[in-house]
Design a protein around this motif. Structure first.
Motif, PDB file in Angstrom:
ATOM      1  N   GLY A  31       0.833  -1.212   0.000  1.00 16.20           N
ATOM      2  CA  GLY A  31       0.000   0.000   0.000  1.00 16.20           C
ATOM      3  C   GLY A  31       0.861   1.252   0.000  1.00 16.20           C
ATOM      4  O   GLY A  31       0.570   2.227  -0.721  1.00 16.20           O
ATOM      5  N   ALA A  32       1.932   1.227   0.776  1.00 15.40           N
ATOM      6  CA  ALA A  32       2.810   2.399   0.835  1.00 15.40           C
ATOM      7  C   ALA A  32       3.494   2.621  -0.515  1.00 15.40           C
ATOM      8  O   ALA A  32       3.617   3.764  -0.986  1.00 15.40           O
ATOM      9  CB  ALA A  32       3.845   2.214   1.939  1.00 15.40           C
ATOM     10  N   LEU A  33       3.933   1.524  -1.138  1.00 13.38           N
ATOM     11  CA  LEU A  33       4.588   1.648  -2.463  1.00 13.38           C
ATOM     12  C   LEU A  33       3.637   2.266  -3.481  1.00 13.38           C
ATOM     13  O   LEU A  33       4.014   3.138  -4.264  1.00 13.38           O
ATOM     14  CB  LEU A  33       5.050   0.264  -2.962  1.00 13.38           C
ATOM     15  CG  LEU A  33       6.142  -0.425  -2.137  1.00 13.38           C
ATOM     16  CD1 LEU A  33       6.457  -1.794  -2.732  1.00 13.38           C
ATOM     17  CD2 LEU A  33       7.397   0.443  -2.081  1.00 13.38           C
ATOM     18  N   ILE A  34       2.376   1.807  -3.438  1.00 13.51           N
ATOM     19  CA  ILE A  34       1.380   2.338  -4.373  1.00 13.51           C
ATOM     20  C   ILE A  34       1.112   3.810  -4.073  1.00 13.51           C
ATOM     21  O   ILE A  34       1.031   4.636  -4.979  1.00 13.51           O
ATOM     22  CB  ILE A  34       0.071   1.515  -4.291  1.00 13.51           C
ATOM     23  CG1 ILE A  34       0.336   0.084  -4.769  1.00 13.51           C
ATOM     24  CG2 ILE A  34      -1.041   2.161  -5.102  1.00 13.51           C
ATOM     25  CD1 ILE A  34      -0.813  -0.885  -4.516  1.00 13.51           C
ATOM     26  N   ALA A  35       0.999   4.121  -2.772  1.00  8.57           N
ATOM     27  CA  ALA A  35       0.695   5.508  -2.386  1.00  8.57           C
ATOM     28  C   ALA A  35       1.806   6.454  -2.862  1.00  8.57           C
ATOM     29  O   ALA A  35       1.537   7.597  -3.228  1.00  8.57           O
ATOM     30  CB  ALA A  35       0.523   5.604  -0.872  1.00  8.57           C
ATOM     31  N   ILE A  36       3.027   5.966  -2.863  1.00  6.96           N
ATOM     32  CA  ILE A  36       4.124   6.834  -3.322  1.00  6.96           C
ATOM     33  C   ILE A  36       4.246   6.784  -4.848  1.00  6.96           C
ATOM     34  O   ILE A  36       3.942   7.746  -5.547  1.00  6.96           O
ATOM     35  CB  ILE A  36       5.476   6.426  -2.681  1.00  6.96           C
ATOM     36  CG1 ILE A  36       5.372   6.528  -1.150  1.00  6.96           C
ATOM     37  CG2 ILE A  36       6.603   7.319  -3.189  1.00  6.96           C
ATOM     38  CD1 ILE A  36       6.532   5.883  -0.406  1.00  6.96           C
ATOM     39  N   LEU A  37       4.663   5.631  -5.371  1.00  9.98           N
ATOM     40  CA  LEU A  37       4.995   5.564  -6.805  1.00  9.98           C
ATOM     41  C   LEU A  37       3.781   5.800  -7.714  1.00  9.98           C
ATOM     42  O   LEU A  37       3.924   6.328  -8.817  1.00  9.98           O
ATOM     43  CB  LEU A  37       5.661   4.226  -7.123  1.00  9.98           C
ATOM     44  CG  LEU A  37       7.081   4.099  -6.539  1.00  9.98           C
ATOM     45  CD1 LEU A  37       7.587   2.662  -6.650  1.00  9.98           C
ATOM     46  CD2 LEU A  37       8.047   5.057  -7.228  1.00  9.98           C
ATOM     47  N   GLY A  38       2.594   5.411  -7.239  1.00  7.78           N
ATOM     48  CA  GLY A  38       1.392   5.618  -8.055  1.00  7.78           C
ATOM     49  C   GLY A  38       0.987   7.078  -8.177  1.00  7.78           C
ATOM     50  O   GLY A  38       0.074   7.409  -8.932  1.00  7.78           O
ATOM     51  N   HIS A  39       1.690   7.924  -7.424  1.00  3.21           N
ATOM     52  CA  HIS A  39       1.351   9.353  -7.469  1.00  3.21           C
ATOM     53  C   HIS A  39       2.570  10.219  -7.733  1.00  3.21           C
ATOM     54  O   HIS A  39       2.726  11.283  -7.122  1.00  3.21           O
ATOM     55  CB  HIS A  39       0.689   9.777  -6.164  1.00  3.21           C
ATOM     56  CG  HIS A  39      -0.643   9.139  -5.986  1.00  3.21           C
ATOM     57  ND1 HIS A  39      -1.767   9.621  -6.604  1.00  3.21           N
ATOM     58  CD2 HIS A  39      -1.017   8.021  -5.330  1.00  3.21           C
ATOM     59  CE1 HIS A  39      -2.788   8.834  -6.312  1.00  3.21           C
ATOM     60  NE2 HIS A  39      -2.362   7.852  -5.539  1.00  3.21           N
ATOM     61  N   PHE A  72       1.611  -7.460 -10.385  1.00  4.93           N
ATOM     62  CA  PHE A  72       1.865  -6.217  -9.646  1.00  4.93           C
ATOM     63  C   PHE A  72       3.326  -5.820  -9.763  1.00  4.93           C
ATOM     64  O   PHE A  72       3.644  -4.666 -10.043  1.00  4.93           O
ATOM     65  CB  PHE A  72       1.459  -6.375  -8.173  1.00  4.93           C
ATOM     66  CG  PHE A  72       1.783  -5.175  -7.330  1.00  4.93           C
ATOM     67  CD1 PHE A  72       1.338  -3.896  -7.691  1.00  4.93           C
ATOM     68  CD2 PHE A  72       2.529  -5.298  -6.163  1.00  4.93           C
ATOM     69  CE1 PHE A  72       1.637  -2.782  -6.904  1.00  4.93           C
ATOM     70  CE2 PHE A  72       2.833  -4.194  -5.379  1.00  4.93           C
ATOM     71  CZ  PHE A  72       2.388  -2.938  -5.754  1.00  4.93           C
ATOM     72  N   GLU A  73       4.206  -6.777  -9.587  1.00  6.22           N
ATOM     73  CA  GLU A  73       5.643  -6.496  -9.697  1.00  6.22           C
ATOM     74  C   GLU A  73       5.986  -5.955 -11.083  1.00  6.22           C
ATOM     75  O   GLU A  73       6.630  -4.917 -11.218  1.00  6.22           O
ATOM     76  CB  GLU A  73       6.454  -7.778  -9.431  1.00  6.22           C
ATOM     77  CG  GLU A  73       7.954  -7.581  -9.611  1.00  6.22           C
ATOM     78  CD  GLU A  73       8.557  -8.532 -10.624  1.00  6.22           C
ATOM     79  OE1 GLU A  73       8.271  -9.732 -10.588  1.00  6.22           O
ATOM     80  OE2 GLU A  73       9.321  -8.050 -11.484  1.00  6.22           O
ATOM     81  N   ARG A  74       5.551  -6.671 -12.121  1.00  6.52           N
ATOM     82  CA  ARG A  74       5.877  -6.228 -13.485  1.00  6.52           C
ATOM     83  C   ARG A  74       5.334  -4.829 -13.743  1.00  6.52           C
ATOM     84  O   ARG A  74       6.006  -3.988 -14.322  1.00  6.52           O
ATOM     85  CB  ARG A  74       5.327  -7.206 -14.523  1.00  6.52           C
ATOM     86  CG  ARG A  74       6.243  -8.407 -14.748  1.00  6.52           C
ATOM     87  CD  ARG A  74       5.816  -9.200 -15.972  1.00  6.52           C
ATOM     88  NE  ARG A  74       4.479  -9.762 -15.805  1.00  6.52           N
ATOM     89  CZ  ARG A  74       4.221 -10.869 -15.107  1.00  6.52           C
ATOM     90  NH1 ARG A  74       5.197 -11.533 -14.525  1.00  6.52           N
ATOM     91  NH2 ARG A  74       2.982 -11.320 -14.998  1.00  6.52           N
ATOM     92  N   ALA A  75       4.115  -4.595 -13.278  1.00  2.37           N
ATOM     93  CA  ALA A  75       3.479  -3.296 -13.549  1.00  2.37           C
ATOM     94  C   ALA A  75       4.211  -2.165 -12.844  1.00  2.37           C
ATOM     95  O   ALA A  75       4.538  -1.147 -13.454  1.00  2.37           O
ATOM     96  CB  ALA A  75       2.011  -3.344 -13.121  1.00  2.37           C
ATOM     97  N   ILE A  76       4.499  -2.331 -11.563  1.00  2.00           N
ATOM     98  CA  ILE A  76       5.109  -1.218 -10.821  1.00  2.00           C
ATOM     99  C   ILE A  76       6.560  -1.000 -11.271  1.00  2.00           C
ATOM    100  O   ILE A  76       7.041   0.136 -11.318  1.00  2.00           O
ATOM    101  CB  ILE A  76       4.953  -1.392  -9.288  1.00  2.00           C
ATOM    102  CG1 ILE A  76       5.075  -0.029  -8.592  1.00  2.00           C
ATOM    103  CG2 ILE A  76       5.941  -2.379  -8.710  1.00  2.00           C
ATOM    104  CD1 ILE A  76       4.560  -0.007  -7.153  1.00  2.00           C
TER     105      ILE A  76
END
Lengths: 315, 315
Positions: A31-39, A72-76
Motif C-alpha cells: 500500500g505504501a509503495l502504491i501511495a508513493i509511486l502511483g502518485h 503487480f511487480e511487473r506493472a510497478i
C-alpha cells in the motif's frame, strides 16, 4: 489528458526512505509503495530512483523485483522505468514471446512521436546491445517482418501539413492493392511506413470519400491472417490512437481470464498522457467505466495500483 | 586524419567582414574566400555564418550563391554548411538526378555513424518537410528501393563487440544466397541493413575464410545491374570506407571530363575526417598523389579551393 495525480512539492529523498521502509521487515507494505509511486510523474520517479541509488547503493527497480511478484511487480517496475527505456523493455518482451506480440511493437512504433521512437531505439541499443530493428528482423519472418522493420525504423515527418494530391493518389493506390488482394505490395508498405501521420490521416479520409468504405474494411480478409491484422493495427494506431487503445483495453478485459500484460501496458504507458480521454471512449462504447471494469476483473495490489494510476484511490 | 589546416585563434566577426569585402565592388575576390573558408573547421565556419547573419542580416550561403557559380560555388557552399545539413543536401541532390545517384546515398547511410545518420535525417526533415526515407522510397523502385530505404532507416548498434556464431551463420546465409543468385533475398537485406558494422566486418571475414573469396566477388553478376552494384557499394562502405573513397576518387578523376560532383562530395565531406589516409591509399594505388591528379584534372578557383582543403595552398 492524464489520469495520475502527483503532488507539486515532493522530496525524492523522503520518498526513497519511505520506499525502503516499506520493503524492510516482515513482508512488504505494498500500500505504501502504491501511495508513493502511483502518485509521482515521470520526472519525480526518475529523481526518486536516483536518490534511492545514492542513499542505498542499490537500484530501486531491482529492489522492487526482489520484494514483489506477479502482475503487480511487473506493472510497478515498468511504471518506475523511464518512458523510453520502458518502451524498449516492452518491445523486447513482445519479441520474446513464442509468437511475438506484433500489436505491442506496432503500437510503440506508430503511436509514439518520431522523436520518442528514436529515444526508444536508443534505449533499446543501450540495454540489449543490438538495434531494435535487428531484433525485430531476427524474430519475425515474411511480410510481417517487412512491415514491422519498416515501422520501427521510420522517422516520419511530423508537422501537420499534408499534400492533398498525394492523399488522392495514394488512397487510390491503397484501394487498388486492396481490391487485388495484393496486401503485401511494396507500394502499400511504402505508403504506410514512410508517410507522415498527418499525410496518412488525409489519405485514409480520402479513401473513405472516394470508395465509400474505410481502409481497414478494405484490408480485411482471412481473420486468422496475422499480417492483415498487423496492417489494420498499423492503420488504427495512426488514425486514432485513443480509439485504438480503448478497443485494446476492451479486448484485454473481455478475454477469458483477462490479459494482464496488455492491460498493464496500456494503462502504464498512457496514464501520464491521454488515459482520461481513453477512459471516456471506453465508457461510451461499453456502458461501464474502465475503473468499474478493472474492479471486477483484477484483484489485490495489482488492482489497487492500476486504480491509483487511473486517478481513483478508494478501492 | 584531416587535411585542412585551421588557425587556433580566429575572429568570426573579422572573417565575416573580410568575406563581405571580398564580395563587394567589381568582381569577387575568390582567393580571399578560399583563404578564409578553406582554412576554417566546422565549428569556426558555423560561427562565421552566425556572425555574418548578425552583421549583414543576410545568409552567408545565399551571398556566396549570388556571387559565385559552377563547381566552385557548389563546392564552397556545401563546405560552408553544417555537416549533417550538407549530407541532407547531398542526398536530396542525389535523389533529384534523372537516375538517382545510389552511391552517394549509400555512402552517407553506411559510412556516417548511426548518430550522424540520425542527425542527417533530422536535417533532411527540417529542410525538405519530408522524411529522408519517404523521399528515397518515392524516387526509387524495386530491389534498389528496399535496399536504400533499409540502409537510410537503420540505427545500427555501434559498439565493437560482435558474435562469432552469428558471423559464421550469416556468412553461410550470404554465401548460399549468392550461389543461388538470390541477390534480392530478404535474409541478405536483413543482414546487410540491420547488423552492426563490427558484426558485418566479422561476417565478411568469415565469408572469405569459409569460402575462399570475398563477398563482393560473390555478389558480382551482370555488370550493368544497378542493384548488384548498390549491394557491393553497401558492403564496401561498411568494410573499409577509406579504401572505398580512394576508389571513388580514382573513378571520378579518370572518367571522361572528370566527375566534379563526386570529387567535391568526397573531398568536402572527408577533409575534416580522414582525407589524409584516403590520400595515402590513393597514392599507393595510382602512383600519383591526389594533389597532382587534381592539378591536372581541375582548374581555376575550383582547383585552388580543393587544394586548400587538401592542405596544399601553392597552386
Amino acid at each position: 489528458m492524464a489520469t495520475i495525480t502527483a503532488p507539486k512539492q515532493f522530496s525524492p529523498v523522503e520518498d526513497a526512505e519511505n520506499i525502503k521502509r516499506a520493503c524492510q521487515g516482515w513482508g512488504t507494505d505494498e500500500g505504501a509503495l502504491i501511495a508513493i509511486l502511483g502518485h509521482r510523474n515521470a520526472t519525480q520517479r526518475k529523481l526518486i530512483r536516483l536518490a534511492y541509488e545514492e542513499i542505498y547503493q542499490e537500484d530501486l527497480i531491482k529492489q522492487l523485483q526482489s520484494e514483489l511478484s506477479g502482475d503487480f511487480e511487473r506493472a510497478i517496475c515498468n511504471w518506475t522505468l523511464d518512458p523510453a527505456d520502458r518502451d524498449a523493455v516492452l518491445t523486447n518482451a513482445a519479441l520474446q514471446k513464442a509468437v511475438p506480440d506484433y500489436r505491442a511493437i506496432i503500437e510503440i512504433a506508430c503511436i509514439r512521436s518520431p522523436e520518442e521512437l528514436l529515444a526508444v531505439r536508443r534505449a533499446y541499443r543501450c540495454r540489449y546491445k543490438r538495434s531494435l530493428e535487428e531484433d525485430v528482423a531476427s524474430h519475425t519472418m515474411g511480410h510481417i517482418r517487412k512491415l514491422l522493420v519498416a515501422v520501427v525504423s521510420a522517422y516520419r515527418y511530423d508537422r501537420d501539413e499534408f499534400d492533398t494530391q498525394v492523399a488522392h493518389l495514394e488512397a487510390d493506390i491503397l484501394h487498388e492493392k486492396a481490391q487485388e488482394m495484393a496486401f503485401d505490395h511494396e507500394e502499400l508498405l511504402r505508403i504506410l511506413s514512410t508517410r507522415s501521420k498527418a499525410q496518412l490521416k488525409a489519405t485514409f479520409n480520402r479513401y473513405r470519400d472516394n470508395h465509400g468504405t474505410s481502409i481497414t474494411k478494405g484490408l480485411s480478409g482471412d481473420p486468422a491472417d496475422a499480417y492483415l491484422a498487423a496492417l489494420r493495427t498499423t492503420i488504427r494506431c495512426i488514425r486514432d490512437p485513443r480509439k485504438y487503445y480503448a478497443k485494446v483495453l476492451r479486448n484485454a478485459i473481455n478475454t477469458m481470464g483477462t490479459d494482464e500484460d496488455t492491460l498493464s501496458r496500456v494503462i502504464i504507458t498512457r496514464a501520464e498522457k491521454d488515459l482520461k480521454d481513453i477512459k471516456e471512449l471506453y465508457f461510451k462504447r461499453n456502458n461501464v467505466t474502465l475503473d468499474d471494469a478493472l474492479v471486477r476483473h483484477t484483484s489485490g495490489d495489482y488492482k489497487a495500483f492500476l486504480l491509483a494510476l487511473l486517478g481513483r484511490d478508494e478501492v
